[in-house]
Design a protein around this motif. Structure first.
Motif, PDB file in Angstrom:
ATOM      1  N   LEU A 135       0.845  -1.196   0.000  1.00 26.29           N
ATOM      2  CA  LEU A 135       0.000   0.000   0.000  1.00 26.29           C
ATOM      3  C   LEU A 135       0.881   1.248   0.000  1.00 26.29           C
ATOM      4  O   LEU A 135       0.536   2.264  -0.580  1.00 26.29           O
ATOM      5  CB  LEU A 135      -0.946  -0.001   1.205  1.00 26.29           C
ATOM      6  N   ILE A 136       2.041   1.148   0.639  1.00 26.51           N
ATOM      7  CA  ILE A 136       2.964   2.293   0.661  1.00 26.51           C
ATOM      8  C   ILE A 136       3.748   2.379  -0.645  1.00 26.51           C
ATOM      9  O   ILE A 136       3.935   3.454  -1.205  1.00 26.51           O
ATOM     10  CB  ILE A 136       3.929   2.172   1.867  1.00 26.51           C
ATOM     11  N   SER A 137       4.201   1.255  -1.120  1.00 27.89           N
ATOM     12  CA  SER A 137       5.030   1.254  -2.327  1.00 27.89           C
ATOM     13  C   SER A 137       4.507   0.221  -3.332  1.00 27.89           C
ATOM     14  O   SER A 137       5.060  -0.865  -3.468  1.00 27.89           O
ATOM     15  CB  SER A 137       6.472   0.919  -1.912  1.00 27.89           C
ATOM     16  N   PRO A 138       3.419   0.566  -4.059  1.00 31.84           N
ATOM     17  CA  PRO A 138       2.817  -0.419  -4.967  1.00 31.84           C
ATOM     18  C   PRO A 138       3.752  -0.854  -6.096  1.00 31.84           C
ATOM     19  O   PRO A 138       3.587  -1.925  -6.662  1.00 31.84           O
ATOM     20  CB  PRO A 138       1.595   0.302  -5.551  1.00 31.84           C
ATOM     21  N   ALA A 170      12.998  -0.360  -4.456  1.00 26.40           N
ATOM     22  CA  ALA A 170      12.821  -0.524  -5.906  1.00 26.40           C
ATOM     23  C   ALA A 170      11.431  -0.057  -6.310  1.00 26.40           C
ATOM     24  O   ALA A 170      11.262   0.628  -7.330  1.00 26.40           O
ATOM     25  CB  ALA A 170      13.026  -1.987  -6.294  1.00 26.40           C
ATOM     26  N   GLY A 171      10.447  -0.412  -5.500  1.00 25.76           N
ATOM     27  CA  GLY A 171       9.063  -0.031  -5.804  1.00 25.76           C
ATOM     28  C   GLY A 171       8.880   1.471  -5.803  1.00 25.76           C
ATOM     29  O   GLY A 171       8.266   2.022  -6.723  1.00 25.76           O
ATOM     30  N   ILE A 172       9.448   2.143  -4.821  1.00 28.22           N
ATOM     31  CA  ILE A 172       9.252   3.595  -4.730  1.00 28.22           C
ATOM     32  C   ILE A 172      10.000   4.302  -5.866  1.00 28.22           C
ATOM     33  O   ILE A 172       9.500   5.270  -6.454  1.00 28.22           O
ATOM     34  CB  ILE A 172       9.623   4.148  -3.319  1.00 28.22           C
ATOM     35  N   THR A 214      15.937  11.261  -3.540  1.00 28.75           N
ATOM     36  CA  THR A 214      16.664  10.491  -2.521  1.00 28.75           C
ATOM     37  C   THR A 214      15.997  10.620  -1.159  1.00 28.75           C
ATOM     38  O   THR A 214      15.759   9.614  -0.481  1.00 28.75           O
ATOM     39  CB  THR A 214      18.122  10.994  -2.440  1.00 28.75           C
ATOM     40  N   VAL A 215      15.679  11.873  -0.803  1.00 26.81           N
ATOM     41  CA  VAL A 215      15.071  12.112   0.512  1.00 26.81           C
ATOM     42  C   VAL A 215      13.720  11.401   0.603  1.00 26.81           C
ATOM     43  O   VAL A 215      13.439  10.680   1.569  1.00 26.81           O
ATOM     44  CB  VAL A 215      14.925  13.628   0.769  1.00 26.81           C
ATOM     45  N   ILE A 216      12.890  11.573  -0.441  1.00 23.60           N
ATOM     46  CA  ILE A 216      11.550  10.942  -0.421  1.00 23.60           C
ATOM     47  C   ILE A 216      11.693   9.417  -0.398  1.00 23.60           C
ATOM     48  O   ILE A 216      11.072   8.730   0.408  1.00 23.60           O
ATOM     49  CB  ILE A 216      10.710  11.381  -1.644  1.00 23.60           C
ATOM     50  N   GLY A 217      12.535   8.911  -1.290  1.00 23.16           N
ATOM     51  CA  GLY A 217      12.693   7.460  -1.412  1.00 23.16           C
ATOM     52  C   GLY A 217      13.134   6.820  -0.103  1.00 23.16           C
ATOM     53  O   GLY A 217      12.519   5.853   0.366  1.00 23.16           O
ATOM     54  N   TYR A 218      14.171   7.392   0.483  1.00 28.97           N
ATOM     55  CA  TYR A 218      14.716   6.797   1.707  1.00 28.97           C
ATOM     56  C   TYR A 218      13.707   6.911   2.857  1.00 28.97           C
ATOM     57  O   TYR A 218      13.559   5.988   3.662  1.00 28.97           O
ATOM     58  CB  TYR A 218      16.045   7.466   2.067  1.00 28.97           C
TER      59      TYR A 218
END
Lengths: 384, 147
Positions: A227-230, A374-376, B46-50
């Protein structure tokens, strides 16, 4: 007579010798080194033997693009059909299914705070992404290179197939090479960042986890992470599906197939085709060299990130709840190699300190963490 | 006559390729430029991803911490109800090593029982009423006597 000479000339033109370049020779040597490391040193032999032999297959020189349909990049060739599973990201989710069916998450469930170590170690992915950007790689290419720091071959291939298919060979080779070299890369970094006293910390033995908890884990895990990272759904979905097959206790046959026959078949196909994709004519580029350098940096940062975060966590923990910071290094998801490395290092310091089960917790958390990363990245970059 | 021209051409192709490969300067295509990082929003990504990775695993941590608490409370309640002995919650948290030791002990115990059982069966006498139909005296192994 002239016909015979003509045929001989033709034969010579079609032999591999006529098309051999230094690039081919270099790659054949690389393939032989992989095979040597796998057999002699036993570094990830299940991966390095197929990849090493794949490199040999992919670097047999031949007359390209005249309709022989031999090379991995020639449409219609057998290798090209097998490579389809890599390019379209079919193999990585199947590997994850097998990993899910093989993995026992009870170490993680008995001490859930170790999940955070798996998150901390993903710092390598994002710092390398920035480094790759400064070197002139595009944003999608940088993200695909950065994921090498997740130390997860299938995830790296999955992301590269979506974001930078042109770099997939180099990324896959780098990811698997560094996974195999975990016993060489991680110990010096761990030693550098920890004191003798910290390495001697004995952790509280993990509690036994009930069957109910084990069954609930894949369900909640899937719901929360996807749900956070589809974007990580193909990987995470298959990982948790494989795990519920194992833990439910009523699908033993399916679980056995996923964790044995299926994962073996897919590993063979994946390893061989990834190896063969390193055809010198397309693989030996300046970019590949930079990918290897960045991959190594990524891996080192990830290891350091996990160890440093474990030390930070220790500042807030007391007595028997303190964690041995070495297990932070297992937050990179090279399962189970990095956990094994930590375990052996622990035994070297104190022969009665068994860290394997403790290290397995951040190790499997790292698998989830790198798949979420990877998903995000996929969602943010493909959604633009 | 050998077609020397074709052979020479082949050799020339091979040597040209070798020269071209060695002359390639692998470092001339990539340059270090920090502005790429700013222009491409790489830092924000980077900030959002991490943060998202951390958030996902932190939520999992919270979920399983709570789940463990709920399951332990439930088990404790059931146990107390069944035994009617007041117990501490911590006593129900059995560590993995203890479970493994109990399992091994049980396994060994059960295996021993099995060995003992088979010994009894071996030495047990079974009384059967005599019947000429099953008697060995009249069995076929006896050779017929000649008169």
């Amino acid at each position: 007579m002239e016909n015979i000479i003509h045929d001989i000339e033709k034969f010579i033109r079609f032999t591999g010798f006529a098309h051999m370049t230094i690039g081919h020779i270099i790659m054949i040597i690389v393939g032989l080194i992989f095979i040597f490391l796998a057999i002699k040193k036993e570094y990830e032999p299940l991966l390095l033997v197929p990849i090493g032999f794949g490199i040999l297959i992919g670097n047999m020189p031949f007359f390209e693009n005249i309709g022989l349909q031999l090379g991995i990049y020639e449409e219609g060739s057998v290798l090209n059909y097998l490579y389809f599973g890599v390019v379209k990201g079919v193999y990585p989710p199947l590997i994850f299914l097998g990993i899910g069916a093989m993995t026992d998450f009870s170490a993680l469930l008995s001490n859930p705070k170790l999940l955070l170590l798996g998150a901390a170690a993903q710092v390598g992915i994002f710092l390398t992404l920035m480094a790759a950007l400064t070197l002139g790689f595009t944003l999608p290419q940088s993200a695909a290179i950065g994921i090498i720091g997740g130390a997860d071959g299938p995830t790296a291939i999955f992301l590269a197939s979506r974001l930078a298919p042109e770099l997939i060979g180099a990324i896959a080779i780098a990811a698997y090479s560094y996974m195999a070299l975990v016993p060489l890369i991680q110990p010096p970094i761990i030693k550098l960042l920890t004191t003798k006293k910290e390495r001697l910390i004995k952790m509280k033995p993990p509690r036994s986890v009930s069957r109910r908890e084990k069954i609930i884990f894949p369900i909640i895990g899937l719901l929360l992470t996807c749900l956070i990272s589809p974007g990580g759904l193909p990987l995470l979905g298959m990982l948790f599906f494989g795990n519920i097959l194992k833990e439910s206790g009523v699908t033993k046959r399916l679980s056995d197939t996923a964790s044995k026959s299926l994962i073996d078949i897919v590993t063979i196909l994946l390893g061989l085709t990834v190896g063969a994709s390193t055809q010198a004519t397309t693989f030996l580029t300046p970019q590949s060299i930079f990918i290897f350098i960045l991959g190594a940096i990524s891996f080192m940062i990830a290891t350091a990130g996990g160890v440093i975060f474990a030390k930070v966590m220790n500042l807030f923990l007391k007595g028997e709840h303190k964690i041995n910071p070495m297990i932070g290094a297992a937050g990179v998801s090279a399962v189970p190699d990095s956990a094994r490395v930590v375990h052996h290092m622990g035994l070297k310091e104190d022969s009665s300190n068994y860290l394997l089960m403790h290290a397995m917790a951040p190790n499997v958390a790292g698998v989830i963490g790198s798949a979420v990363a990877a998903g995000i990245l996929l969602s943010l970059l493909l959604g633009v | 006559m050998l077609n020397y021209q074709a052979i020479q051409d082949t050799i020339k192709i091979i040597t040209d390729t070798l020269v071209r490969t060695t002359e390639q300067n692998v470092f001339n295509e990539i340059k270090f430029d920090i502005s790429n990082l700013i222009n491409s929003n790489g830092f924000i990504l980077t900030v959002i991803g991490y943060s998202v990775v951390f958030l996902a695993l932190f939520l999992l941590f919270i979920a399983f911490k709570s789940l463990t608490h709920v399951i332990t409370t439930q088990t404790h309640r059931k146990y107390s109800k069944a035994t009617k002995i007041p117990t501490d919650k911590k006593e129900l948290n059995v560590i993995g090593d203890v479970t493994a030791a109990i399992s091994v002990a049980l396994h060994l115990h059960i295996s021993e029982i099995h060995d003992f059982e088979s010994t009894i069966i071996t030495i047990k006498k079974i009384q059967k009423t005599y019947s000429p139909w099953s008697s060995k005296i009249y069995g076929l192994r006896q050779h017929p006597k000649r008169f």
